[in-house]
Design a protein around this motif. Structure first.
Motif, PDB file in Angstrom:
ATOM      1  N   SER A 139       0.806  -1.234   0.000  1.00  0.00           N
ATOM      2  CA  SER A 139       0.000   0.000   0.000  1.00  0.00           C
ATOM      3  C   SER A 139       0.831   1.272   0.000  1.00  0.00           C
ATOM      4  CB  SER A 139      -0.933   0.015   1.214  1.00  0.00           C
ATOM      5  OG  SER A 139      -1.873  -1.029   1.142  1.00  0.00           O
ATOM      6  N   GLY A 141      -0.972   4.422   0.723  1.00  0.00           N
ATOM      7  CA  GLY A 141      -2.406   4.133   0.650  1.00  0.00           C
ATOM      8  C   GLY A 141      -3.120   4.881  -0.444  1.00  0.00           C
ATOM      9  N   MET A 172      -5.584  -2.662   3.847  1.00  0.00           N
ATOM     10  CA  MET A 172      -4.338  -2.120   3.309  1.00  0.00           C
ATOM     11  C   MET A 172      -3.162  -2.804   3.992  1.00  0.00           C
ATOM     12  SD  MET A 172      -5.150   1.964   2.931  1.00  0.00           S
ATOM     13  CE  MET A 172      -6.315   2.205   4.266  1.00  0.00           C
TER      14      MET A 172
END
Length: 499
Positions: free
Chosen positions: A162, A165, A204
């Motif tokens: 991730s 993110g 995530m």
């Protein structure tokens, strides 16, 4: 510009406690003059409305105060350390600054390799985030929202690698936008009641050292994404952030608190319908890259949920059926295609096909102007087998006929294909671009250069069918009259065999 005061001037100025300096030729306001005094260096910024020949005069006290670090404005500090991404009416923020009083401090272990790439918003991730903002709802709608599947549906999405993110939050922002549009469009009540029960869990993941920054970015953007209109619309969102190391025994990866191999049964609740990832094929160590790509493929395969009673969709190639509710969305920024291609080859061995996605395929863009404005059309239409393959005519043509504009590149040589346009911009063939060229690119040119190397793929799992299953599927597709004729023929053959 540097100058040294002679001893006579020094003595005179010490008595007067004043520093005087003549602005040299070719200097202008805003330039910084550096001079040495008593073995110390001092900087003087040329004030506004000054011209060469003017005399600058400062006391030693003023000079020392000018050298002290000035407190930075909080807004300026935020701009310097935070990346802003605008998706429709939503602005997301990603940064490297963390409040250590609220965020956990990461500890890097010997088992963990971290080169700091997670702390950057890479161009491929930005393009992918824009793509997911525009298309995430469409992908889910086409696979999970058929009439018989709407009720009480839960969709699990795992993002691998991730980083900050950026892709996952682009995905969630796209669902937020779809929920808001659904609420405002006045869809029929029955449809709203069914779709409001759809839960999307976003997980995530990254290496343990990346988790504090990832958690920080989610905490900062959560109030912007999880709004009241989102909660009452099409989706209900759950977000989890976990550390995950790819590979491990059995291919399922290991977590910070779980270093032993796990069985498929143990991981059943952790598996996903959808896996997303951006720029995952990058690895700084070429010697270990194949192992990293092998671990990535194994982890993807391990964490995809393959239902026992699965529905399927038929591809344009009529010999292939795919699991409809399981797919991978992957943004690839090619750097070493001949090495990175191994990932796709490994996934192919595991039963997956990857096809190139195109923004133009989204039918919703015409009805959603904000989504359309965020679309990120990527120019390269080569397949993963073709890209960077010297044996591919299509690839060779792409790298020869695609040009990068570098306005400030000052030189050329016989081995570089350069076109000079009327606007005096140097256009250099993609095949000739070197690290030196990249250093001369401005932000806009670099972004365009990155787009030329970035692609977005969908991976789908081929269904393995037995011979009897294939025959039954073919029979189900036949007209009733032909079915009855086949049954009669089969009965006659059986009677002949018994007589």
């Amino acid at each position: 510009m540097t100058t040294t005061l002679n001893q006579e001037d020094k003595k005179k100025e010490e008595n007067e406690n004043v520093i005087r300096m003549v602005i040299p030729p070719n200097a202008s306001e805003g330039d910084v003059l550096t001079f040495s005094y008593n073995n110390k260096s001092y900087d003087i910024s040329i004030p506004p409305d000054s011209v060469p020949g003017d005399v600058l005069q400062l006391t030693l006290t003023q000079m020392m105060e000018q050298q002290q670090p000035q407190p930075q404005d909080e807004d300026e500090e935020e701009e310097e350390d935070v990346f802003e991404l605008k998706l429709g009416d939503t602005t997301l923020y990603f940064g490297t600054k963390m409040d250590t009083t609220t965020d956990a401090v990461a500890v890097v272990t010997e088992e963990e390799e971290d080169d700091g790439t997670n702390a950057m918003c890479w161009p491929a991730g930005i393009h992918f985030s824009k793509y997911l903002y525009t298309h995430a709802h469409t992908h889910l709608q086409s696979r999970f929202f058929s009439t018989e599947k709407k009720k009480n549906k839960k969709i699990k999405v795992i993002e691998l690698g991730s980083g900050q993110g950026i892709a996952a939050l682009g995905f969630l922002t796209g669902l937020k936008n779809a929920s808001a549009s659904s609420s405002l469009s006045g869809d029929d009540d029955d449809d709203d009641d069914i779709r409001s029960t759809t839960v999307v869990e976003m997980v995530m993941t990254d290496v343990p050292n990346a988790i504090p920054l990832l958690q920080h970015n989610w905490n900062y953007n959560k109030p912007t994404i999880i709004t009241s209109s989102f909660s009452s619309g099409t989706y209900h969102i759950q977000v989890n952030i976990q550390s995950l190391l790819w590979g491990g025994s059995g291919g399922g990866g290991t977590t910070k608190n779980d270093k032993e191999a796990r069985s498929d049964d143990d991981d059943e609740g952790k598996k996903a319908n959808v896996i997303i990832g951006s720029d995952l094929l990058y690895n700084s160590s070429s010697s270990s890259q194949q192992q990293v790509l092998h671990d990535l493929a194994s982890t993807m395969h391990h964490y995809l949920l393959l239902p026992s009673s699965s529905s399927s969709t038929k591809s344009e190639d009529t010999t292939k059926y795919y699991e409809q509710e399981v797919f991978i969305l992957l943004a690839v920024r090619w750097r070493k295609p001949n090495q990175e291609r191994y990932f796709f080859e490994r996934m192919e061995d595991l039963g997956y096909d990857f096809t190139l996605l195109d923004d133009d395929d989204d039918d919703d863009d015409d009805d959603n102007s904000s989504s359309a404005s965020n679309a990120t059309t990527l120019p390269c239409k080569l397949s993963w087998k073709e890209y960077g393959n010297s044996n591919s005519d299509a690839s060779n043509q792409y790298f020869t006929d695609t040009f990068v504009s570098i306005q400030n590149y000052p030189k050329s040589d016989n081995n570089t294909t350069i076109i000079t346009t009327s606007s005096k911009k140097n256009k250099i063939a993609l095949k000739d671009i070197t690290e030196e060229h990249v250093q001369y690119m401005n932000d806009e040119e670099y972004n365009e250069f990155e787009r030329m190397h970035t692609q977005i793929y969908m991976g789908q799992r081929r269904l393995r069918r037995t011979k009897n299953e294939n025959v039954k599927k073919e029979e189900d597709a036949l007209p009733e009259t032909k079915k009855r004729k086949m049954e009669l023929t089969s009965s006659s053959s059986l009677l002949d065999a018994l007589s």
